[in-house]
Structures are given as structure tokens and as C-alpha cells.
Design a protein around this motif. Structure first.
Motif, short mmCIF file in Angstrom:
data_model
loop_
_atom_site.label_atom_id
_atom_site.label_comp_id
_atom_site.label_asym_id
_atom_site.label_seq_id
_atom_site.Cartn_x
_atom_site.Cartn_y
_atom_site.Cartn_z
N ASP A 89 0.85 -1.18 0.00
CA ASP A 89 0.00 0.00 0.00
C ASP A 89 0.89 1.24 0.00
O ASP A 89 1.68 1.46 0.93
N SER A 90 0.77 2.05 -1.05
CA SER A 90 1.65 3.22 -1.19
C SER A 90 1.48 4.22 -0.06
O SER A 90 2.38 5.01 0.23
N SER A 92 0.88 3.32 3.09
CA SER A 92 1.19 2.67 4.36
C SER A 92 2.43 3.26 4.99
O SER A 92 3.43 3.52 4.32
N ASN A 95 5.70 1.24 4.63
CA ASN A 95 6.31 1.08 3.32
C ASN A 95 7.78 1.49 3.36
O ASN A 95 8.15 2.60 2.99
N ASP A 204 2.40 -5.26 4.79
CA ASP A 204 3.30 -4.33 4.09
C ASP A 204 4.74 -4.42 4.58
O ASP A 204 5.51 -3.46 4.49
#
Length: 291
Positions: A89-90, A92, A95, A204
Motif C-alpha cells: 500500500d503506497s 502505508s 512502506n 506491508d
């Protein structure tokens, strides 16, 4: 029609029927090759039709297998990174994906995961056939795809090239062909580096670099065998175990047994010393994991 005429007609019909049967039997006895020929034509047609269906099926499998011939490790790595980035998930906060070379990963971490996921990784050709046959037997017994018996190479094939998570016989065949290609064109260390960088360790949280930092606030080069075993325990169901084990700080009896088994296997293979083994058996994971 009188009864006498009816009886006469039946006798005539019976005589004719008897004659036809006798002629048919005589023809069969006098021409057995004719019967065999017809039998082979019918059964042969069914066999060839079956072969045609198999050919169509395997063509559909091969058409989905990426061509890895003459593909360098660097190009496979690029596909692997793209695969991981597509899953994260970009937005998150977790990340923090980062690729790490295998020579920057502590040997204890590397072997603890190998012992957990695929103890025969360095000796098999990509597929552990004994484990696969046992898994097929269990799946047939349960009437569903519960067990995969996937090796590390098979998991790389699945995570890098097969984006769908739907379990099916068709997908398993495709996975086996991709596995064969990986084993033929990459070294064991290259395959292992791919695996350690695409494996999921939580929501993630992909790859040992992020997992080491997230769970222990360490680099992969600093992770010991006990910490590596803890990360290995997360692998089968990383999202579920992230909460049930890490967040709730609870190790079930089953997970404790698995941790001890990983350490015992490492001791047996002489990856750790007896002294390290005794020390790691009493390792307090929730004191030493990041809070």
C-alpha cells in the motif's frame, strides 16, 4: 388371427432370429481380426482424443510460463521488486521496502529461514517430490488445496511471476514449470536472495531488511539464529501472526515447538554451536523484539 397362426408366426420368427444369430457368430468366429480392428479404432480414437486434450491443456500452461532463458539475475530482480511494490500500500507507514544482497545477510538468519521453509533447498532440483506427493495425498483426503509443500524456489516462482493467490491444479503446474526455469538459469544463492527479498513478514512488511528493522530494529547482518527463527515462524501466515504473535506478545505451544525445531535443525547441521543452542532456547523474543 387364430392361435395356430400365431404360434406358426412365432416359430418362423424364432427360426429366422436363430439363423441370424448363428450367422453373426459364424462371421465373428471366421473374422476375429475384423472385430479387433473395430475395437482398436474405437479405443484408439478415445486415446488420441485424450492426448489432444492433454496437449491443449499443457499448451495453455506453457503459454503462461515466462521465458527465463538467457535472463540475467539482475532482470529477474527487477521483476521481483516490481512484484513487491505492486503489493505494498503506497500510503502505508510501513512502506520501507529495501533490497539487500545475500552477502549482507547474517548466515544465522539465512539458515534459520532455510531450515524452517525448505531444509533440502541446497540439494533438491527445485521440487521436493516426496513432500509434494504427501501434500497431494492430504489435499485429496481433505478435498481441497490445503497443503502446497512448496520449496523456496517454488515460492519465488509464485511470488515473482504468479500474481494470483487462487489455488488450483493449473496454477500448480505453471508454478512447477517456472520453478524448473529458475533452477536451470539461476544459482541457489541467487534464488535464495530473491526469496529473502520478496517474502512477506507482516502487513506491508516485505523482505528481510524491512522485517529485521521492524521486529528487532536491526540490520539483516545483525540478526542471530533465535531472531531468525522468530522471523521464520511468521512466514506461513505473516499478516495473521503479526497480530496474534507480535502484537499480542503470545507464542502458542505449536509456535514454541517450531522455534525449538528450527534451532535443533541448525544445531544438527552445525550452523550453531551447542552453547548457542542452549542460549537461544531461553531467548525472550518479546523482550528483544522492538516494542
Amino acid at each position: 388371427m387364430s392361435e395356430e397362426k400365431k404360434d406358426s408366426a412365432l416359430r418362423v420368427f424364432a427360426v429366422k432370429l436363430k439363423g441370424r444369430i448363428q450367422r453373426a457368430l459364424k462371421a465373428a468366429i471366421s473374422h476375429p481380426l475384423h472385430i479387433l480392428k473395430n475395437t482398436f479404432i474405437v479405443t484408439g480414437g478415445l486415446v488420441w482424443f485424450g492426448f489432444l486434450l492433454l496437449a491443449i491443456y499443457f499448451y495453455s500452461v506453457f503459454s503462461n510460463v515466462p521465458d527465463l532463458e538467457d535472463v540475467e539475475f539482475q532482470k529477474v530482480r527487477e521483476v521481483a521488486v516490481e512484484s513487491v511494490q505492486s503489493k505494498i500500500d503506497s500510503k502505508s507507514k510501513r512502506n520501507q521496502y529495501k533490497w539487500v544482497r545475500i552477502d549482507s545477510i547474517n548466515r544465522d538468519l539465512l539458515y534459520s529461514i532455510v531450515m524452517s521453509e525448505d531444509g533440502q533447498f541446497f540439494t533438491h532440483g527445485g521440487v521436493n517430490w516426496d513432500a509434494l506427493m504427501n501434500a497431494i495425498g492430504e489435499n485429496i483426503k481433505r478435498r481441497k488445496f490445503s497443503y502446497g509443500a512448496s520449496t523456496i524456489t517454488q515460492q519465488v516462482a509464485k511470488n515473482v511471476y504468479l500474481r494470483s493467490n487462487i489455488k488450483s491444479l493449473h496454477r500448480k503446474f505453471t508454478e512447477l514449470f517456472v520453478t524448473r526455469e529458475l533452477e536451470q538459469h539461476l544459482s541457489k544463492n541467487e534464488i535464495l536472495e530473491l526469496y529473502l527479498n520478496v517474502a512477506e513478514f507482516g502487513p506491508d512488511i516485505y523482505g528481510v531488511a524491512h522485517a529485521s528493522k521492524y521486529y528487532f530494529n536491526k540490520k539483516p547482518s545483525e540478526i542471530n539464529a533465535a531472531e531468525g527463527a522468530f522471523l521464520a515462524v511468521m512466514l506461513p501466515s505473516p499478516r495473521k501472526y503479526h497480530y496474534s504473535i507480535f502484537k499480542n506478545k503470545y507464542l502458542s505451544k505449536r509456535h514454541k515447538t517450531k522455534l525449538k525445531r528450527i534451532l535443533a535443525d541448525m544445531l544438527y547441521k552445525e550452523y550453531i554451536s551447542p552453547r548457542q543452542y542452549r542460549r537461544y532456547l531461553n531467548w525472550n523474543y518479546f523482550t528483544d523484539t522492538k516494542n
